[in-house]
Scaffold this motif. Structure first.
Motif, PDB file in Angstrom:
ATOM      1  N   LYS A  12     -24.905  27.054  -7.781  1.00 43.73           N
ATOM      2  CA  LYS A  12     -25.461  25.988  -6.665  1.00 43.73           C
ATOM      3  C   LYS A  12     -24.675  24.661  -7.066  1.00 43.73           C
ATOM      4  O   LYS A  12     -24.601  23.701  -6.172  1.00 43.73           O
ATOM      5  N   GLU A  17     -26.501  31.420 -11.208  1.00 42.37           N
ATOM      6  CA  GLU A  17     -26.809  31.079 -10.187  1.00 42.37           C
ATOM      7  C   GLU A  17     -26.804  29.312 -10.142  1.00 42.37           C
ATOM      8  O   GLU A  17     -26.600  28.912  -8.979  1.00 42.37           O
ATOM      9  N   ASN A  66     -30.295  32.354 -15.904  1.00 45.02           N
ATOM     10  CA  ASN A  66     -29.910  31.916 -14.864  1.00 45.02           C
ATOM     11  C   ASN A  66     -28.722  31.125 -14.610  1.00 45.02           C
ATOM     12  O   ASN A  66     -28.432  30.431 -13.627  1.00 45.02           O
TER      13      ASN A  66
END
Length: 140
Positions: A43, A39, A36
């Motif tokens: 963020k 992602e 991940n």
């Protein structure tokens, strides 16, 4: 492990919270953090955290990646677990302070990342030194 990390709500994020949760990280959690990466990076960047933290996140991911590839192994498991825990915490939108709360949603993510960086600062410096030495060797 991920369910345990976020299933219980704690009122305060402090060094003890981070240390306790880091000890629960296992190899599967490291894999989730690796899968991940984009992602998590998004963020961090979109949360308006300081640019410094975005750059440190890249270094942390580089260390995690090189560790998983087996090319950088001079790192304690606690450091790898701290990085994975930080990334998994950032990844979770429904952590202690949900990310969708305007102005406040990323404060806990920032706190977890700050505590983890305190724990692993010397290991990050060692990794960067290793990267510099390794890149000089490859360039010759």
């Amino acid at each position: 492990m991920i369910d345990d990390m976020f299933g219980k709500k704690k009122k305060e994020i402090d060094e003890d919270f981070v240390k306790t949760e880091v000890t629960k990280i296992d190899d599967g959690d490291v894999n989730v953090a690796m899968r991940n990466h984009e992602e998590i990076a998004d963020k961090i960047i979109n949360s308006n955290m300081l640019k410094k933290y975005a750059e440190l996140g890249k270094v942390m991911y580089g260390m995690l990646r090189d560790y998983r590839k087996g090319i950088y192994t001079d790192v304690p498991w606690f450091t790898i677990a701290s990085i994975a825990f930080s990334f998994l915490y950032i990844l979770n939108p429904l952590d202690i302070v949900p990310d969708f709360i305007p102005g406040l949603g990323y404060i806990d993510d920032f706190a977890v990342l700050t505590f983890a960086l305190r724990f692993i600062e010397s290991d990050l410096h060692s990794y960067l030194d290793w990267k510099l030495e390794n890149s000089e060797t490859e360039a010759v």
